[in-house]
Design an enzyme around this catalytic site. Structure first.
Site, short mmCIF file in Angstrom:
data_model
loop_
_atom_site.label_atom_id
_atom_site.label_comp_id
_atom_site.label_asym_id
_atom_site.label_seq_id
_atom_site.Cartn_x
_atom_site.Cartn_y
_atom_site.Cartn_z
N GLU A 92 1.41 -62.94 57.02
CA GLU A 92 1.77 -61.76 57.83
C GLU A 92 2.56 -60.71 56.52
O GLU A 92 3.30 -61.23 55.86
CB GLU A 92 3.05 -62.03 58.39
CG GLU A 92 2.68 -62.54 59.76
CD GLU A 92 3.74 -63.04 60.84
OE1 GLU A 92 4.51 -62.34 60.65
OE2 GLU A 92 3.59 -64.07 61.19
N CYS A 105 7.21 -55.63 54.37
CA CYS A 105 8.41 -57.18 54.25
C CYS A 105 7.13 -57.59 54.16
O CYS A 105 5.92 -58.13 54.79
CB CYS A 105 9.15 -57.57 56.23
SG CYS A 105 9.23 -58.84 55.77
N CYS A 112 6.45 -72.41 55.83
CA CYS A 112 7.87 -72.66 55.44
C CYS A 112 8.09 -74.30 55.47
O CYS A 112 7.88 -74.77 56.05
CB CYS A 112 8.66 -71.71 56.06
SG CYS A 112 10.10 -71.79 55.10
N CYS A 116 14.49 -74.08 59.39
CA CYS A 116 15.29 -73.04 60.51
C CYS A 116 14.97 -73.10 61.71
O CYS A 116 14.05 -72.89 62.33
CB CYS A 116 15.54 -71.55 59.49
SG CYS A 116 16.15 -71.89 58.22
N CYS A 119 14.00 -70.47 63.70
CA CYS A 119 12.93 -68.92 62.83
C CYS A 119 11.77 -69.72 63.56
O CYS A 119 10.91 -70.92 63.37
CB CYS A 119 13.16 -69.48 62.12
SG CYS A 119 11.60 -68.19 60.51
N GLY A 159 7.99 -67.79 54.40
CA GLY A 159 8.15 -69.03 53.35
C GLY A 159 9.96 -68.61 52.45
O GLY A 159 10.38 -68.11 53.42
N GLU A 160 10.30 -69.46 52.18
CA GLU A 160 11.01 -69.09 50.93
C GLU A 160 11.07 -69.29 49.29
O GLU A 160 10.14 -70.07 48.81
CB GLU A 160 11.91 -70.54 50.61
CG GLU A 160 13.13 -70.84 50.28
CD GLU A 160 14.40 -69.89 50.34
OE1 GLU A 160 14.18 -69.56 51.74
OE2 GLU A 160 14.80 -69.11 49.01
N SER A 191 15.48 -62.42 50.21
CA SER A 191 15.90 -63.31 51.06
C SER A 191 15.50 -64.57 51.30
O SER A 191 14.85 -65.17 50.96
CB SER A 191 15.76 -62.86 52.52
OG SER A 191 16.63 -63.33 53.24
N SER A 214 21.02 -66.34 53.79
CA SER A 214 20.58 -66.60 55.15
C SER A 214 21.86 -67.64 55.36
O SER A 214 21.76 -68.19 55.51
CB SER A 214 19.79 -66.51 55.90
OG SER A 214 18.26 -66.07 54.71
N LEU A 215 23.03 -66.95 55.72
CA LEU A 215 24.25 -67.96 55.94
C LEU A 215 24.61 -68.07 57.35
O LEU A 215 24.26 -69.85 57.98
CB LEU A 215 25.81 -66.72 55.71
CG LEU A 215 27.04 -67.87 55.17
CD1 LEU A 215 26.58 -68.40 54.53
CD2 LEU A 215 27.97 -66.43 55.37
N HIS A 216 24.51 -67.52 58.54
CA HIS A 216 24.11 -67.02 59.99
C HIS A 216 25.18 -68.37 60.66
O HIS A 216 25.37 -68.87 61.71
CB HIS A 216 23.17 -67.78 60.04
CG HIS A 216 21.30 -67.52 59.66
ND1 HIS A 216 21.80 -66.08 59.37
CD2 HIS A 216 20.08 -67.51 59.60
CE1 HIS A 216 20.14 -65.54 59.14
NE2 HIS A 216 19.91 -66.56 59.13
N ASN A 290 15.88 -62.81 67.31
CA ASN A 290 14.79 -62.78 67.90
C ASN A 290 14.37 -63.81 68.64
O ASN A 290 14.66 -65.17 68.29
CB ASN A 290 12.97 -61.99 67.49
CG ASN A 290 13.82 -61.03 66.85
OD1 ASN A 290 13.69 -59.72 67.57
ND2 ASN A 290 14.16 -60.60 65.19
N CYS A 333 9.82 -62.73 61.44
CA CYS A 333 9.09 -64.33 60.88
C CYS A 333 8.51 -64.93 61.44
O CYS A 333 8.96 -65.84 62.66
CB CYS A 333 10.74 -64.81 60.39
SG CYS A 333 11.01 -64.56 59.18
N1 SAH Z 1 13.27 -67.97 53.28
C1 SAH Z 1 14.38 -66.38 53.43
C2 SAH Z 1 13.37 -65.38 54.21
C3 SAH Z 1 12.66 -65.38 55.44
S1 SAH Z 1 13.02 -65.51 57.05
C4 SAH Z 1 15.62 -66.60 54.41
O1 SAH Z 1 15.99 -67.65 55.32
O2 SAH Z 1 16.32 -66.24 54.27
C5 SAH Z 1 13.92 -63.50 56.67
C6 SAH Z 1 15.16 -63.41 57.67
O3 SAH Z 1 15.06 -63.35 58.49
C7 SAH Z 1 16.30 -64.50 57.19
O4 SAH Z 1 17.44 -63.95 57.03
C8 SAH Z 1 16.20 -65.68 58.07
O5 SAH Z 1 17.12 -67.06 58.90
C9 SAH Z 1 15.39 -64.44 59.68
N2 SAH Z 1 15.39 -65.05 60.96
C10 SAH Z 1 14.37 -65.78 60.48
N3 SAH Z 1 14.08 -66.51 62.14
C11 SAH Z 1 14.93 -65.60 63.18
C12 SAH Z 1 14.69 -65.29 64.27
N4 SAH Z 1 14.63 -65.79 65.46
N5 SAH Z 1 15.96 -63.90 64.27
C13 SAH Z 1 16.50 -63.42 63.55
N6 SAH Z 1 16.33 -63.88 62.56
C14 SAH Z 1 15.68 -64.06 62.48
#
Ligand code: SAH
Length: 347
Positions: A92, A105, A112, A116, A119, A159-160, A191, A214-216, A290, A333
């Site tokens: 995508e 993007c 992946c 997470c 995701c 993907g990462e 990212s 992506s800290l979260h 999301n 994603c």
């Molecule tokens: N693997 C990389 C890049 C892909 S994800 C990474 O983890 O950064 C891009 C961003 O979208 C990341 O910050 C990821 O954590 C976030 N993301 C994934 N699923 C999501 C969701 N359901 N809602 C909001 N952000 C999300």
């Protein structure tokens, strides 16, 4: 397997062309056909002799992707593509319009490994890395289809990227090549979910791109609950690597923080995060999570996000809430590959 000619740098292509007994400048012509005029067959390279075109076809292949599906948001100008690769895999890409230009993007892997919890990208597991040309094709094909100039790239699709380091570095080199798309490295964001070994390798390259992390979560306890990568590299180690990265590159790091109702969005979390990031060259990007059908995470309320931001700002950390684009086409994603878009359900 014929060689993937679109993944080659001009230097590599020049070596190959000389090996075929041709003059160096021919490599420049071919590179320009591939990366400036962006053709998809050798026969379109009209200033290359028929004889050489025949030879090229024997040794190389121009891998391309085809549009499997295209979804256009009715709320904004966001367009999401599902591309089919030469081996049948699906990836995508999303094109978004901002005041400063068009941003794409791109995905860096099919599936992946990172897992997470919030995701959709990794739900069906990992299939394979994308080659540099497969990442490039997403940019070239989308720009051609929409008839636009894309000025910004974010590596935030499926993907990462740091788990596909060499191909991603090759992609960055090609997309910024002045004889190709000539994008500015400053207009590219990469990212990562926190692959510390990759951050350290990237630091050595001293690129002017923006690193997003992506800290979260503000602590290991919460982060490990949603991000398995945290069991390998904990927050202390990750933030140490980020500080060192910011210092070595003089580039501000952007921390992504998906706000999940009742998980990581309390005032205490905001305070802890502010303490952790104090004194670092950084910016925090809050993203209302999301919802993904397979997971039951809910986004935080607007009120909660305002309160969270206010705490960060009071402690001197700059933060913004990311605007949601393409929500009607599930532009986040991995959601299109999973085949559950709102638009599809309606038709
Ligand atoms: N693997 C990389 C890049 C892909 S994800 C990474 O983890 O950064 C891009 C961003 O979208 C990341 O910050 C990821 O954590 C976030 N993301 C994934 N699923 C999501 C969701 N359901 N809602 C909001 N952000 C999300």
């Amino acid at each position: 397997m014929p060689e993937d000619i679109k993944s080659m740098t001009l230097e590599e292509l020049t070596e190959e062309i000389e090996r075929l007994g041709e003059k160096r400048f021919v490599a420049k012509q071919i590179f320009s056909w591939l990366h400036d005029k962006r053709v998809s067959s050798f026969d379109e390279m009209t200033d290359i002799s028929k004889d050489l075109r025949r030879k090229l076809k024997n040794f190389f292949k121009i891998y391309d992707c085809t549009i499997e599906k295209k979804l256009c948001s009715v709320y904004d100008d966001t367009v999401k593509y599902l591309y089919r690769l030469h081996d049948g895999e699906l990836i995508e890409s999303v094109v978004m319009q901002y005041k400063y230009g068009y941003t794409i993007c791109v995905s860096s892997q099919v599936g992946c490994k990172m897992g997470c919890k919030f995701c959709a990208s990794g739900i069906a597991g990992f299939v394979r890395n994308l080659t540099a040309s497969e990442i490039l094709s997403q940019v070239y094909k989308s720009a051609a289809d929409l008839g636009i100039r894309i000025s910004h790239v974010v590596m935030m699709g499926v993907g990462e990227p740091l788990d596909n380091f060499d191909n991603v570095m090759r992609f960055l080199r090609l997309v910024t090549d002045e004889k190709g798309m000539n994008l500015s490295m400053r207009n590219i964001s990469l990212s990562t979910c926190g692959v510390v070994s990759g951050i350290n390798r990237l630091k050595e390259k001293k690129l002017q791109l923006t690193l997003s992390v992506s800290l979260h979560a503000p602590n290991d306890e919460i982060r490990s609950r949603t991000m398995p990568v945290n069991n390998k590299w904990g927050i202390d180690e990750l933030l140490r690597a980020c500080k060192s990265y910011a210092k070595a590159t003089s580039r501000r790091i952007s921390f992504e923080y998906a706000m999940i109702d009742g998980v990581n969005d309390s005032d205490e979390c905001a305070k802890e995060l502010a303490c952790r990031l104090a004194g670092m060259l950084c910016h925090v990007n809050l993203i209302p999570v999301n919802s993904v059908k397979e997971r039951d995470y809910k986004r935080s309320s607007d009120k909660r996000m305002k309160s969270f931001i206010a705490i960060l700002e009071k402690k001197g950390i700059t933060a913004t809430v990311r605007r949601t684009l393409g929500s009607d086409i599930n532009a986040s994603c991995g959601q299109l590959r999973r085949g559950q878009t709102a638009v599809e359900r309606e038709v």
